[in-house]
Design a protein around this motif. Structure first.
Motif, PDB file in Angstrom:
ATOM      1  N   SER A 135      -1.470   8.456  -2.368  1.00 13.25           N
ATOM      2  CA  SER A 135      -1.876   9.097  -1.101  1.00 13.25           C
ATOM      3  C   SER A 135      -0.667   9.461  -0.243  1.00 13.25           C
ATOM      4  CB  SER A 135      -2.827   8.195  -0.320  1.00 13.25           C
ATOM      5  OG  SER A 135      -2.173   7.005   0.066  1.00 13.25           O
ATOM      6  N   ARG A 150       3.349  13.353   2.565  1.00 11.65           N
ATOM      7  CA  ARG A 150       4.656  13.971   2.347  1.00 11.65           C
ATOM      8  C   ARG A 150       4.513  15.489   2.168  1.00 11.65           C
ATOM      9  NH1 ARG A 150       8.986  10.657   0.812  1.00 11.65           N
ATOM     10  NH2 ARG A 150       8.460   8.444   0.973  1.00 11.65           N
ATOM     11  N   ARG A 160      -4.494  12.294  10.001  1.00  9.83           N
ATOM     12  CA  ARG A 160      -5.192  11.304   9.167  1.00  9.83           C
ATOM     13  C   ARG A 160      -6.630  11.762   8.893  1.00  9.83           C
ATOM     14  NH1 ARG A 160      -1.698   7.345   8.333  1.00  9.83           N
ATOM     15  NH2 ARG A 160      -3.155   6.431   6.877  1.00  9.83           N
ATOM     16  N   ARG A 166      -1.349   3.035   2.378  1.00  9.28           N
ATOM     17  CA  ARG A 166      -1.272   2.025   3.444  1.00  9.28           C
ATOM     18  C   ARG A 166      -2.660   1.586   3.904  1.00  9.28           C
ATOM     19  NH1 ARG A 166       2.948   3.703   2.048  1.00  9.28           N
ATOM     20  NH2 ARG A 166       4.980   3.527   3.025  1.00  9.28           N
ATOM     21  N   ASP A 167      -3.638   2.487   3.783  1.00  5.05           N
ATOM     22  CA  ASP A 167      -4.978   2.211   4.321  1.00  5.05           C
ATOM     23  C   ASP A 167      -6.063   2.491   3.282  1.00  5.05           C
ATOM     24  OD1 ASP A 167      -4.656   4.943   4.176  1.00  5.05           O
ATOM     25  OD2 ASP A 167      -5.742   5.357   6.031  1.00  5.05           O
ATOM     26  N   MET A 168      -5.702   2.393   2.012  1.00  2.00           N
ATOM     27  CA  MET A 168      -6.683   2.701   0.961  1.00  2.00           C
ATOM     28  C   MET A 168      -7.847   1.705   1.002  1.00  2.00           C
ATOM     29  SD  MET A 168      -5.572   5.367  -0.615  1.00  2.00           S
ATOM     30  CE  MET A 168      -5.110   5.817   1.023  1.00  2.00           C
ATOM     31  N   ARG A 201      10.586   1.947   9.383  1.00  2.00           N
ATOM     32  CA  ARG A 201       9.375   2.619   8.893  1.00  2.00           C
ATOM     33  C   ARG A 201       8.205   1.628   8.842  1.00  2.00           C
ATOM     34  NH1 ARG A 201       7.697   5.735   4.124  1.00  2.00           N
ATOM     35  NH2 ARG A 201       9.444   5.140   2.826  1.00  2.00           N
ATOM     36  N   ASP A 218       4.673   2.047  10.622  1.00  6.15           N
ATOM     37  CA  ASP A 218       3.433   2.092   9.832  1.00  6.15           C
ATOM     38  C   ASP A 218       2.484   0.941  10.199  1.00  6.15           C
ATOM     39  OD1 ASP A 218       4.463   4.299   8.566  1.00  6.15           O
ATOM     40  OD2 ASP A 218       5.065   3.236   6.750  1.00  6.15           O
ATOM     41  N   ARG A 239       1.315   1.332  14.354  1.00  5.66           N
ATOM     42  CA  ARG A 239       0.533   2.451  14.890  1.00  5.66           C
ATOM     43  C   ARG A 239      -0.905   2.017  15.137  1.00  5.66           C
ATOM     44  NH1 ARG A 239       0.814   5.367   9.163  1.00  5.66           N
ATOM     45  NH2 ARG A 239      -0.952   4.325   8.196  1.00  5.66           N
TER      46      ARG A 239
HETATM   47  O1   DC Z   1       4.178   5.554   0.157  1.00  6.61           O
HETATM   48  P1   DC Z   1       5.095   6.626   0.738  1.00  6.61           P
HETATM   49  O2   DC Z   1       6.482   6.127   1.057  1.00  6.61           O
HETATM   50  O3   DC Z   1       5.141   7.880  -0.084  1.00  6.61           O
HETATM   51  O4   DC Z   1       4.424   7.006   2.138  1.00  6.61           O
HETATM   52  C1   DC Z   1       4.997   7.945   2.994  1.00  6.61           C
HETATM   53  C2   DC Z   1       4.532   7.713   4.433  1.00  6.61           C
HETATM   54  O5   DC Z   1       3.183   8.104   4.568  1.00  6.61           O
HETATM   55  C3   DC Z   1       4.660   6.306   4.956  1.00  6.61           C
HETATM   56  O6   DC Z   1       5.636   6.246   5.976  1.00  6.61           O
HETATM   57  C4   DC Z   1       3.339   5.956   5.528  1.00  6.61           C
HETATM   58  C5   DC Z   1       2.463   7.151   5.310  1.00  6.61           C
HETATM   59  N1   DC Z   1       1.232   6.836   4.592  1.00  6.61           N
HETATM   60  C6   DC Z   1       0.151   6.490   5.350  1.00  6.61           C
HETATM   61  O7   DC Z   1       0.251   6.399   6.576  1.00  6.61           O
HETATM   62  N2   DC Z   1      -1.035   6.238   4.743  1.00  6.61           N
HETATM   63  C7   DC Z   1      -1.146   6.307   3.415  1.00  6.61           C
HETATM   64  N3   DC Z   1      -2.317   6.047   2.854  1.00  6.61           N
HETATM   65  C8   DC Z   1      -0.035   6.642   2.613  1.00  6.61           C
HETATM   66  C9   DC Z   1       1.153   6.897   3.245  1.00  6.61           C
END
Ligand code: DC
Length: 245
Positions: free
Chosen positions: A49, A54, A124, A145-147, A196, A200, A203
């Motif tokens: 995700s 990105r 989002r 991060r939030d799956m 970072r 993350d 927030r």
């Molecule tokens: O996993 P990654 O480093 O490719 O993620 C890039 C950014 O995207 C990371 O700073 C947090 C955000 N992200 C997010 O907020 N929610 C997700 N499900 C995946 C990534």
């Protein structure tokens, strides 16, 4: 279907037809590589995700829209960027128009911009639908991060990967530079990751946190094989997991 495989109830039937496995965790915890290999071994498809966040960052930077204007982005504006997921063997490609995005998603500019972008509610909400659609048929290992907390709250298996900061910094540096960092480089990398992480996790919307009931795996001292095996074995020990190929 033989009698031994009779489904006991509709919930189990659904779970067996549409299992979703989520892997969340901080930067450098090994989520994406682990998720890809877990998916491969179980015959599932992998969704990264972070690649969607990105891709949008890349699209905005390429269109010359400065970061200061990102908080004003609406769904209508975002719709103009034709970003979509295309299922291919074992994973999803991220497309911007007809262009398949790969290495460009890992550039330092994109990495610097993606965290502030991903804190924006409109962004989002806009990306939520694409992610849920990717899970419609199940058979998915989704990392981010939030799956497990927001995108797939009903996932059959939730995993939360952690690793100590130095190890995560070492892995990120190695992945990018193809060599181990010097002590000084390690400190710089760790500082970046820490910043970072703080964004993350701090927030308001969909912060990085462990989902209720998630299996926590600390990968600091685990080999790649060990961390993959822990998850694959966990799945195979579930009722529906026993029947996977
Ligand atoms: O996993 P990654 O480093 O490719 O993620 C890039 C950014 O995207 C990371 O700073 C947090 C955000 N992200 C997010 O907020 N929610 C997700 N499900 C995946 C990534």
């Amino acid at each position: 279907m033989g009698p031994g495989m009779q489904l006991r109830d509709p919930v189990e039937k659904k779970a067996r037809r549409h299992p979703i496995i989520t892997l969340d965790g901080p930067a450098g915890s090994g989520k994406s590589t682990t998720a890809r290999e877990v998916a491969r071994r179980l015959g599932f498809r992998h969704l990264d995700s972070g690649a969607l966040y990105r891709a949008l960052t890349f699209a905005l930077l390429s269109a010359g829209i400065p970061e200061g204007e990102w908080p004003g982005l609406s769904a209508e504006i975002l719709d103009r960027f034709s970003i979509r997921l295309r299922p291919v063997e074992g994973r999803f490609q991220v497309l911007l128009g007809d262009r398949v995005l790969e290495e460009e998603l890992r550039s330092p500019e994109v990495t610097a911009g993606v965290s502030p972008l991903s804190a924006l509610p409109a962004v989002r909400a806009w990306l939520l639908e694409a992610q849920r659609r990717a899970g419609e048929e199940g058979g998915l290992v989704a990392d981010g991060r939030d799956m497990g907390t927001v995108v797939f709250p009903h996932a059959e298996v939730k995993v939360f990967l952690i690793a100590d900061l130095r190890e995560r910094a070492r892995r990120r540096f190695l992945e990018r530079e193809n060599r181990n960092p010097s002590p000084e480089e390690l400190v710089v990398e760790a500082g970046r990751i820490q910043e970072r992480d703080a964004r993350d996790s701090g927030r308001q919307l969909a912060p990085l946190k462990k989902a209720d009931g998630a299996l926590e795996v600390d990968t600091s001292d685990l080999s790649f094989e060990a961390q993959v095996s822990i998850i694959v074995n966990f799945v195979r020990n579930l009722d529906w997991g026993r029947h996977l190929p």
